[in-house]
Design an enzyme around this catalytic site. Structure first.
Site, mmCIF file in Angstrom:
data_model
loop_
_atom_site.group_PDB
_atom_site.id
_atom_site.type_symbol
_atom_site.label_atom_id
_atom_site.label_comp_id
_atom_site.label_asym_id
_atom_site.label_seq_id
_atom_site.Cartn_x
_atom_site.Cartn_y
_atom_site.Cartn_z
ATOM 1 N N TYR A 117 -2.990 -6.769 16.975
ATOM 2 C CA TYR A 117 -3.245 -5.880 15.471
ATOM 3 C C TYR A 117 -4.235 -5.144 15.550
ATOM 4 O O TYR A 117 -4.406 -3.729 15.152
ATOM 5 C CB TYR A 117 -3.154 -6.683 14.178
ATOM 6 C CG TYR A 117 -3.034 -6.260 13.199
ATOM 7 C CD1 TYR A 117 -1.635 -6.005 11.710
ATOM 8 C CD2 TYR A 117 -4.353 -6.143 12.369
ATOM 9 C CE1 TYR A 117 -2.307 -4.905 11.411
ATOM 10 C CE2 TYR A 117 -4.771 -5.299 10.825
ATOM 11 C CZ TYR A 117 -3.512 -4.817 10.245
ATOM 12 O OH TYR A 117 -4.006 -4.472 9.045
ATOM 13 N N LYS A 136 -4.226 -1.307 15.673
ATOM 14 C CA LYS A 136 -5.225 0.040 14.541
ATOM 15 C C LYS A 136 -6.243 0.121 15.456
ATOM 16 O O LYS A 136 -6.940 1.263 14.822
ATOM 17 C CB LYS A 136 -5.886 -0.703 13.319
ATOM 18 C CG LYS A 136 -3.954 -1.683 12.803
ATOM 19 C CD LYS A 136 -3.092 -0.658 12.089
ATOM 20 C CE LYS A 136 -2.634 -1.169 11.168
ATOM 21 N NZ LYS A 136 -2.000 -0.404 10.539
ATOM 22 N N ASP A 159 13.023 3.356 10.141
ATOM 23 C CA ASP A 159 12.225 2.936 11.316
ATOM 24 C C ASP A 159 12.073 3.545 11.935
ATOM 25 O O ASP A 159 12.235 4.029 13.177
ATOM 26 C CB ASP A 159 14.485 2.222 12.431
ATOM 27 C CG ASP A 159 13.268 1.146 13.256
ATOM 28 O OD1 ASP A 159 12.151 0.722 12.845
ATOM 29 O OD2 ASP A 159 14.190 0.396 13.914
ATOM 30 N N VAL A 160 10.241 3.662 11.691
ATOM 31 C CA VAL A 160 9.415 3.800 12.730
ATOM 32 C C VAL A 160 9.464 4.409 14.046
ATOM 33 O O VAL A 160 8.525 4.974 14.773
ATOM 34 C CB VAL A 160 8.454 3.646 12.331
ATOM 35 C CG1 VAL A 160 7.925 3.850 10.209
ATOM 36 C CG2 VAL A 160 7.505 1.786 12.212
ATOM 37 N N ASP A 207 11.575 3.257 4.152
ATOM 38 C CA ASP A 207 11.281 2.082 5.001
ATOM 39 C C ASP A 207 12.458 1.875 5.424
ATOM 40 O O ASP A 207 13.766 1.922 5.446
ATOM 41 C CB ASP A 207 10.463 0.875 3.784
ATOM 42 C CG ASP A 207 9.779 -0.237 3.689
ATOM 43 O OD1 ASP A 207 8.423 -0.011 3.323
ATOM 44 O OD2 ASP A 207 10.812 -0.946 4.567
ATOM 45 N N ILE A 248 0.558 -1.073 -0.512
ATOM 46 C CA ILE A 248 0.051 0.705 -0.187
ATOM 47 C C ILE A 248 0.883 1.153 0.135
ATOM 48 O O ILE A 248 0.317 2.257 -0.846
ATOM 49 C CB ILE A 248 -1.086 -0.154 0.793
ATOM 50 C CG1 ILE A 248 -2.254 -1.024 0.891
ATOM 51 C CG2 ILE A 248 -2.020 0.950 1.256
ATOM 52 C CD1 ILE A 248 -3.018 -1.836 2.539
HETATM 53 N N1 LIG Z 1 -2.920 -5.301 2.784
HETATM 54 C C1 LIG Z 1 -3.785 -4.968 3.963
HETATM 55 O O1 LIG Z 1 -4.738 -6.129 3.136
HETATM 56 C C2 LIG Z 1 -4.182 -4.262 5.026
HETATM 57 C C3 LIG Z 1 -5.018 -3.880 5.136
HETATM 58 C C4 LIG Z 1 -5.428 -2.848 6.248
HETATM 59 C C5 LIG Z 1 -4.022 -2.498 6.961
HETATM 60 N N2 LIG Z 1 -3.282 -2.108 6.260
HETATM 61 C C6 LIG Z 1 -2.217 -1.454 6.510
HETATM 62 O O2 LIG Z 1 -1.856 -0.936 5.679
HETATM 63 C C7 LIG Z 1 -0.452 -0.910 5.987
HETATM 64 C C8 LIG Z 1 0.326 -1.643 4.676
HETATM 65 O O3 LIG Z 1 0.610 -3.241 5.010
HETATM 66 P P1 LIG Z 1 0.966 -3.866 3.148
HETATM 67 O O4 LIG Z 1 -0.575 -4.747 2.901
HETATM 68 O O5 LIG Z 1 1.343 -2.400 1.936
HETATM 69 O O6 LIG Z 1 1.877 -4.017 3.701
HETATM 70 P P2 LIG Z 1 3.052 -4.381 3.473
HETATM 71 O O7 LIG Z 1 3.950 -5.302 4.340
HETATM 72 O O8 LIG Z 1 3.765 -5.105 1.801
HETATM 73 O O9 LIG Z 1 4.696 -3.523 3.538
HETATM 74 C C9 LIG Z 1 4.338 -2.560 4.902
HETATM 75 C C10 LIG Z 1 6.193 -1.775 4.387
HETATM 76 O O10 LIG Z 1 6.782 -2.039 5.984
HETATM 77 C C11 LIG Z 1 8.004 -1.480 6.277
HETATM 78 N N3 LIG Z 1 8.044 -1.680 8.251
HETATM 79 C C12 LIG Z 1 8.216 -2.501 8.232
HETATM 80 N N4 LIG Z 1 8.375 -2.589 10.040
HETATM 81 C C13 LIG Z 1 8.558 -1.315 9.606
HETATM 82 C C14 LIG Z 1 9.970 -0.493 10.876
HETATM 83 N N5 LIG Z 1 9.692 -0.834 11.602
HETATM 84 N N6 LIG Z 1 10.325 0.704 10.262
HETATM 85 C C15 LIG Z 1 9.792 1.257 9.035
HETATM 86 N N7 LIG Z 1 9.069 0.311 7.852
HETATM 87 C C16 LIG Z 1 8.588 -0.746 8.437
HETATM 88 C C17 LIG Z 1 7.146 -2.871 5.407
HETATM 89 O O11 LIG Z 1 9.412 -3.176 5.317
HETATM 90 C C18 LIG Z 1 7.013 -3.480 4.387
HETATM 91 O O12 LIG Z 1 7.941 -2.435 2.925
HETATM 92 C C19 LIG Z 1 0.143 -2.102 6.854
HETATM 93 O O13 LIG Z 1 -0.292 -0.563 8.497
HETATM 94 C C20 LIG Z 1 -1.118 -2.497 6.918
HETATM 95 O O14 LIG Z 1 -1.892 -2.642 9.122
HETATM 96 C C21 LIG Z 1 -2.837 -3.375 5.106
#
Ligand SMILES: NC(=O)c1ccc[n+]([C@@H]2O[C@H](COP(=O)([O-])OP(=O)(O)OC[C@H]3O[C@@H](n4cnc5c(N)ncnc54)[C@H](O)[C@@H]3O)[C@@H](O)[C@H]2O)c1
Length: 258
Positions: free
Chosen positions: A154, A158, A62-63, A36, A17
């Site tokens: 989780y 959220k 790193d967040v 990232d 996302i």
């Molecule tokens: N994919 C879904 O269905 C979905 C649904 C609802 C919410 N979300 C939320 O959307 C967001 C993105 O999810 P996604 O599906 O793209 O996941 P993803 O795993 O594809 O991407 C997540 C990114 O976060 C980075 N990350 C992890 N730990 C980190 C840290 N400590 N510091 C900086 N970066 C870090 C990872 O390296 C990765 O690039 C997340 O917050 C997730 O909870 C996703």
């Protein structure tokens, strides 16, 4: 080009996302800091933007580390100027039955998904106050509105993101800073590639049946795309949404409505 010359920071911009959001913000003319913890992912996305004549730079961030956030924040300010748009997309997702849900899983999830957004909002707000306003977009989830089994940390993280968003929005609305969260339903990203097998276990589904299960269940009968989320981020970043703050906006094909 609705965001020409705006400065945008995206955490977790190297995948899924966050990646989709970086590409869409750049398409609208923003200068995008793709951040990232995975520097390679961030570089891949920043390069893709530059190859399409957009403006972007990759940063390892790193967040969970405030010192790192401050350092990267000042590098971005030096390269692009004060931040107008900050998107907190970095996150992790671990699905396990409660009795196997360890304290380590709880702490890690809370640190990245909730404390990470709190820390990043500090840097965003400091820069936006100096800039005279801005838009913060925090990634929550459908699981930030309704609990689901095997998803304790989780869901808690959220739900927390929505509380953080509401509180900040009230404090900073008068300063021209909007703070909203987005609650996606299922979006097909690398996160789901990692967790489909664990999700399948809780519904007695095989890994490769999980997405078909969602397609059947979601009223729109399709899985969300990163573009579905990114387009809302663009709207929340423009002045068209200036009277919208403190909201938790669902993007889920009608799967959940509250
Ligand atoms: N994919 C879904 O269905 C979905 C649904 C609802 C919410 N979300 C939320 O959307 C967001 C993105 O999810 P996604 O599906 O793209 O996941 P993803 O795993 O594809 O991407 C997540 C990114 O976060 C980075 N990350 C992890 N730990 C980190 C840290 N400590 N510091 C900086 N970066 C870090 C990872 O390296 C990765 O690039 C997340 O917050 C997730 O909870 C996703």
């Amino acid at each position: 080009m609705r965001l020409k010359d705006k400065v945008a920071v995206v955490t977790g911009g190297g995948s899924g996302i966050g990646e989709g959001i970086c590409l869409e913000l750049a398409k609208q003319g923003a200068k995008v800091a793709v951040t990232d913890i995975n520097k390679e992912g961030a570089e891949r996305v920043a390069n893709a933007i530059k190859e399409n004549d957009g403006i972007a730079s990759a940063y390892k961030l790193d967040v969970t580390d405030m010192k790192n956030i401050k350092e990267v924040g000042s590098l971005i300010k030096k390269e692009f100027g004060l931040v107008d748009i900050w998107v907190n997309s970095a996150g992790i997702s671990i699905i396990t039955p409660f009795l196997e849900h360890t304290e380590e899983i709880w702490d890690l999830t809370m640190d990245i998904n909730l404390k990470g957004q709190f820390l990043c909002c500090k840097e965003a707000i400091i820069q936006m106050l100096e800039n005279g306003g801005g838009s913060i977009i925090n990634m929550s989830s459908q699981s930030g509105k309704v609990g689901t089994n095997n998803y304790q940390a989780y869901c808690a993280s959220k739900f927390g993101v929505i509380g953080l968003t509401q509180s900040l929005s009230k404090e900073f609305a008068k300063k021209g800073i909007k703070v909203n969260s987005i609650c996606p339903g299922v979006v097909n990203t690398p996160m789901w590639e990692k967790q489909a097998a664990d999700y399948g276990k809780k519904r007695n589904l095989k890994e490769d049946e999980v997405m078909d299960y969602f397609r059947e269940k979601i009223p729109a009968h399709r899985i969300g795309t990163v573009e579905d989320i990114a387009k809302l981020v663009v709207f929340l970043s423009t002045s068209d949404s200036d009277y919208i703050t403190g909201q938790a906006l669902n993007v889920n094909g009608g799967d959940y409505m509250a």
